[in-house]
Every structure is written in structure tokens, then in C-alpha cells.
Motif scaffolding. Sequence first.
Motif, mmCIF file in Angstrom:
data_model
loop_
_atom_site.group_PDB
_atom_site.id
_atom_site.type_symbol
_atom_site.label_atom_id
_atom_site.label_comp_id
_atom_site.label_asym_id
_atom_site.label_seq_id
_atom_site.Cartn_x
_atom_site.Cartn_y
_atom_site.Cartn_z
ATOM 1 N N GLN A 79 0.844 -1.193 0.000
ATOM 2 C CA GLN A 79 0.000 0.000 0.000
ATOM 3 C C GLN A 79 0.882 1.246 0.000
ATOM 4 O OE1 GLN A 79 -2.312 -1.345 3.609
ATOM 5 N NE2 GLN A 79 -3.954 -0.406 2.395
ATOM 6 N N LEU A 80 0.629 2.112 -0.960
ATOM 7 C CA LEU A 80 1.315 3.397 -1.047
ATOM 8 C C LEU A 80 0.326 4.450 -0.578
ATOM 9 C CD1 LEU A 80 2.855 2.917 -4.624
ATOM 10 C CD2 LEU A 80 3.791 2.199 -2.414
ATOM 11 N N LYS A 81 0.741 5.241 0.404
ATOM 12 C CA LYS A 81 -0.203 6.200 1.001
ATOM 13 C C LYS A 81 0.519 7.486 1.354
ATOM 14 C CE LYS A 81 -4.398 6.581 2.910
ATOM 15 N NZ LYS A 81 -5.452 6.979 2.034
ATOM 16 N N GLY A 82 0.259 8.536 0.592
ATOM 17 C CA GLY A 82 0.792 9.849 0.891
ATOM 18 C C GLY A 82 2.292 9.945 0.651
ATOM 19 N N VAL A 93 7.425 8.667 -1.702
ATOM 20 C CA VAL A 93 6.089 8.098 -1.594
ATOM 21 C C VAL A 93 6.144 7.151 -0.404
ATOM 22 C CG1 VAL A 93 4.363 6.609 -2.674
ATOM 23 C CG2 VAL A 93 5.613 8.270 -4.073
ATOM 24 N N ASN A 94 5.220 7.325 0.514
ATOM 25 C CA ASN A 94 5.189 6.512 1.719
ATOM 26 C C ASN A 94 4.631 5.121 1.415
ATOM 27 O OD1 ASN A 94 5.583 6.315 4.574
ATOM 28 N ND2 ASN A 94 3.365 6.337 4.781
ATOM 29 N N LEU A 96 3.200 1.886 3.280
ATOM 30 C CA LEU A 96 2.733 1.463 4.597
ATOM 31 C C LEU A 96 3.456 0.181 5.001
ATOM 32 C CD1 LEU A 96 -1.126 2.134 4.464
ATOM 33 C CD2 LEU A 96 0.718 3.626 5.255
ATOM 34 N N ASN A 155 -2.275 14.258 -1.516
ATOM 35 C CA ASN A 155 -2.796 12.886 -1.496
ATOM 36 C C ASN A 155 -2.097 12.015 -2.528
ATOM 37 O OD1 ASN A 155 -4.742 13.250 0.523
ATOM 38 N ND2 ASN A 155 -6.171 14.136 -0.944
ATOM 39 N N PHE A 156 -1.910 10.778 -2.152
ATOM 40 C CA PHE A 156 -1.421 9.746 -3.070
ATOM 41 C C PHE A 156 -1.845 8.421 -2.471
ATOM 42 C CE2 PHE A 156 1.371 6.674 -4.990
ATOM 43 C CZ PHE A 156 1.550 7.136 -6.278
ATOM 44 N N SER A 157 -2.486 7.592 -3.256
ATOM 45 C CA SER A 157 -2.938 6.303 -2.740
ATOM 46 C C SER A 157 -2.999 5.292 -3.879
ATOM 47 C CB SER A 157 -4.313 6.453 -2.085
ATOM 48 O OG SER A 157 -4.708 5.226 -1.521
ATOM 49 N N GLU A 158 -2.202 4.241 -3.746
ATOM 50 C CA GLU A 158 -2.181 3.147 -4.714
ATOM 51 C C GLU A 158 -1.905 1.858 -3.957
ATOM 52 O OE1 GLU A 158 -2.930 3.105 -7.835
ATOM 53 O OE2 GLU A 158 -2.735 5.176 -8.503
ATOM 54 N N ASP A 159 -2.487 0.773 -4.413
ATOM 55 C CA ASP A 159 -2.231 -0.553 -3.846
ATOM 56 C C ASP A 159 -1.853 -1.482 -4.988
ATOM 57 O OD1 ASP A 159 -3.258 0.558 -1.522
ATOM 58 O OD2 ASP A 159 -5.190 -0.466 -1.693
#
Length: 183
Positions: A79-82, A93-94, A96, A155-159
Motif C-alpha cells: 500500500q502506497l499512502k501519501g 512516496v510513503n 505502509l 494525497n497519493f494512494s495506490e495498492d
Amino acid sequence: MPSPGTALYFIAIVPPLSIRNEIQLLKEYFRDTYQSKAALNSPPHITLHMPFQWKEAKEEKLISALKKFAARKSQVAVQLKGFNCFAPRVIYVNVLESEPLRLLQSELHRFCKTELNLFNAQYRDMPFHPHITLAFRDLKKDTFNKAWGEFKERNFSEDFIANKITLLKHDGKVWNPHSELDF
């Protein structure tokens, strides 16, 4: 520079193409807006094993060993988040943290030590902190604050499901994916 007859390699998770392209655009934005281009020397990735030297004549042995390692592993949800940073130079890119991801990295590190006799002394001082670098060593300290001010709330969100690891090789200028090793 590597010793004669050796090349530099590292092992990473490389996201699927659609996510890679999205992150590549962010790296290009850092180059164009903040004059930080060093992160463009490798494809977007999560480092699992830091760069190391290996004799090119024994490259097949390295790939074969890593294939055996990967074949015993299961897919890992990523999971990529923020965004986050290592002030005052790195913005990324953070990723998780998760137990499966941490386990993959620690098992790979142990495998590389025991089976391939790879030792990176820096590991002792650097705990695993998964991330995808957007800007680092050439991001100027005074520019960092402006860039981080822009990205810290963005915001940034990818799985994605990581179903392989990638061996990357340095060609003297940039890092290139060399071998994909399926789980």
C-alpha cells in the motif's frame, strides 16, 4: 565505482507499470520544479537489499540463487499512502509498513548473507523503512522546505500485489531492471 570484473546490483520491488508511470511523473516534476534529478537514475522501486558488488562472471549464480529464494515466497500486498521525508534531503512516496513486507526484506537480507555471502555494513545502522524515493541527494536543503511544504499534505494512494522481486544492475550511469524473480 565497482572493482574490475564486477558490477553493482541491488534488489527491489518494482511496482506495476501504471503505478511506475505515475511515480515517474512525480520524479520528473521534482527535476523540473526543484532541480532534483538523482532519483531519475533508477525506476520507481522499494529497496529490499542495498547496492552490492558482484562478479559479472558469476551473475548466473546470483540470479539462480535469487530465483530459488523468490520461488519459496508468497505474494505481498503493498500500500502506497501519501508522502513522507527524511529531512533535510529526501522526499518519498510513503509505503505502509506491514509484517509480510518486513518479513520479506529480513528473510532476503538473511538469505543474501548466508547463501551469497553479501554483507552491507550499513544495514546495522539502518532499519528497514520501505519507501519510493522522489527526490534525494541533489535536493538542496533550502529547496527541501518548499518542496516538502507542497507535498506533505498532498494525497497519493495506490495498492498493488508484489508477486516478484527485481534484480537491478548499474550500467555505469543508471540502474536498470535486469532480472525479475517470480514468487
